[in-house]
Design a protein around this motif. Sequence first.
Motif, PDB file in Angstrom:
ATOM      1  N   ASP A  37       0.762  -1.276  -0.073  1.00 57.82           N
ATOM      2  CA  ASP A  37      -0.126  -0.047  -0.177  1.00 57.82           C
ATOM      3  C   ASP A  37       1.208   1.621   0.014  1.00 57.82           C
ATOM      4  OD1 ASP A  37       1.066  -0.773   1.935  1.00 57.82           O
ATOM      5  OD2 ASP A  37      -0.835   0.205   3.676  1.00 57.82           O
ATOM      6  N   GLU A  38       2.472   1.758  -0.414  1.00 57.76           N
ATOM      7  CA  GLU A  38       2.909   2.299  -0.310  1.00 57.76           C
ATOM      8  C   GLU A  38       2.419   3.492  -1.353  1.00 57.76           C
ATOM      9  OE1 GLU A  38       7.867   3.421  -0.622  1.00 57.76           O
ATOM     10  OE2 GLU A  38       7.382   1.269  -0.332  1.00 57.76           O
ATOM     11  N   GLU A  39       2.999   4.759  -1.425  1.00 57.82           N
ATOM     12  CA  GLU A  39       1.975   5.623  -2.228  1.00 57.82           C
ATOM     13  C   GLU A  39       3.407   5.676  -3.271  1.00 57.82           C
ATOM     14  OE1 GLU A  39      -0.713   9.362  -1.873  1.00 57.82           O
ATOM     15  OE2 GLU A  39       1.835  10.171  -1.401  1.00 57.82           O
ATOM     16  N   LYS A  59      -6.344  14.414  -8.868  1.00 58.45           N
ATOM     17  CA  LYS A  59      -5.506  13.845  -8.534  1.00 58.45           C
ATOM     18  C   LYS A  59      -5.762  13.370  -7.504  1.00 58.45           C
ATOM     19  CE  LYS A  59      -1.424  16.226  -6.104  1.00 58.45           C
ATOM     20  NZ  LYS A  59      -0.749  17.912  -5.888  1.00 58.45           N
ATOM     21  N   PRO A  60      -6.845  13.947  -6.391  1.00 58.17           N
ATOM     22  CA  PRO A  60      -7.483  13.857  -5.574  1.00 58.17           C
ATOM     23  C   PRO A  60      -8.135  12.010  -5.825  1.00 58.17           C
ATOM     24  CG  PRO A  60      -8.886  15.597  -6.008  1.00 58.17           C
ATOM     25  CD  PRO A  60      -7.464  15.625  -6.917  1.00 58.17           C
ATOM     26  N   LEU A  61      -8.580  11.995  -6.575  1.00 58.09           N
ATOM     27  CA  LEU A  61      -8.837  10.672  -6.757  1.00 58.09           C
ATOM     28  C   LEU A  61      -7.827   9.722  -7.623  1.00 58.09           C
ATOM     29  CD1 LEU A  61     -11.789  11.670 -10.632  1.00 58.09           C
ATOM     30  CD2 LEU A  61     -12.075  11.051  -7.064  1.00 58.09           C
ATOM     31  N   VAL A  67      -1.436   6.440  -5.798  1.00 52.50           N
ATOM     32  CA  VAL A  67      -0.830   7.791  -6.509  1.00 52.50           C
ATOM     33  C   VAL A  67      -0.525   9.261  -6.050  1.00 52.50           C
ATOM     34  CG1 VAL A  67      -0.300   7.808  -8.674  1.00 52.50           C
ATOM     35  CG2 VAL A  67      -1.435   6.268  -8.502  1.00 52.50           C
ATOM     36  N   ASN A  68       0.901   9.739  -6.335  1.00 52.80           N
ATOM     37  CA  ASN A  68       0.593  11.152  -5.647  1.00 52.80           C
ATOM     38  C   ASN A  68       1.018  11.803  -6.986  1.00 52.80           C
ATOM     39  OD1 ASN A  68       1.055  14.057  -4.526  1.00 52.80           O
ATOM     40  ND2 ASN A  68       2.767  12.667  -4.095  1.00 52.80           N
ATOM     41  N   LEU A  69      -0.091  12.701  -7.621  1.00 56.10           N
ATOM     42  CA  LEU A  69       0.499  12.957  -8.639  1.00 56.10           C
ATOM     43  C   LEU A  69       0.572  14.408  -8.667  1.00 56.10           C
ATOM     44  CD1 LEU A  69      -0.248  13.044 -12.609  1.00 56.10           C
ATOM     45  CD2 LEU A  69      -2.189  13.993 -12.006  1.00 56.10           C
ATOM     46  N   GLU A  70       2.158  14.734  -8.678  1.00 56.23           N
ATOM     47  CA  GLU A  70       2.918  15.893  -8.953  1.00 56.23           C
ATOM     48  C   GLU A  70       2.849  16.641 -10.593  1.00 56.23           C
ATOM     49  OE1 GLU A  70       7.152  17.391  -9.077  1.00 56.23           O
ATOM     50  OE2 GLU A  70       7.225  15.096  -7.350  1.00 56.23           O
ATOM     51  N   ILE A  71       2.152  18.045 -10.493  1.00 54.72           N
ATOM     52  CA  ILE A  71       1.805  17.983 -11.715  1.00 54.72           C
ATOM     53  C   ILE A  71       2.270  19.632 -11.877  1.00 54.72           C
ATOM     54  CG2 ILE A  71       0.441  19.358 -13.078  1.00 54.72           C
ATOM     55  CD1 ILE A  71      -2.373  18.378 -11.360  1.00 54.72           C
TER      56      ILE A  71
END
Length: 277
Positions: A37-39, A59-61, A67-71
Amino acid sequence: MNRKIMMLLVVVFMLVAAGCGNNEKQADNSANAPKADEEVTLKIATLIPPMTEILDLVKPLLKEDGVNLEIVVLSDNVQPNNALVNKEVDANFFQHEPYMKQYNEANQSEMVTVQPIYNAVYGAYSKTYKNMEDMPEGATIAIANDPSNIGRSLVMFEKNGLIKLKEGVGIQATQADITENVKKFKFKEVDLLMLARTLDDVDLVAMTPAYAKPLNLTPKKDALITEGDDSDFVINLVARKDNADSEPIQKLAKRMASPEVKKFLEDNYGDIAIPAF
């Protein structure tokens, strides 16, 4: 009898010791292995709305998917591909497939389309004239200066009867392929991100709705001509060949082609961006 007992005890001791050693190795391996479960952080390069807004929406979805989305918002239409090819980002979202293919050919890179997102209706706009019939002879028309959008613009003008091109050139067309230009239009090739700024200085500008909308222009209401509904220029989520099938990229693709994104486009950009999924 005592000797047999001693030998049995030695064997038991050795088995227990071996078992403990294996348990220690397994414990070490478990400690070093990534947790299920590691992000994961995923970097994506983009340019302008609605692209940036779609990514903000998902991103929050994606956070729910681990998954941490970096834009990463960049300032021109070359940097997102350079960043992707150089592995500074994991994906990008700003381009259509003809542009991607031309970049691949020019740079021996292997970017691939992961998911079509929306079709941006291409059109031509004028601050001075209300219809193409009023366009004077020798009028200056600004078009994007990259090869795929040069071809796209010229094909649009041909389909609307303004010029004729060499047979079969299609979106590979350049100004050298113009065989008929009755009104002697002059085509001025401009950097994609500068097109909107030329509206005051030329007679007509061909551009995507993403650049027209900040000027309060939309293809349905304001464009003198558009390219029609059979466009090959859908805006896509793009990744590299070596990571396109990875789980984080596929999670991103699924979220970007979700009902939430479709509703967002229909509610906010229904006149300029048609969902392609």
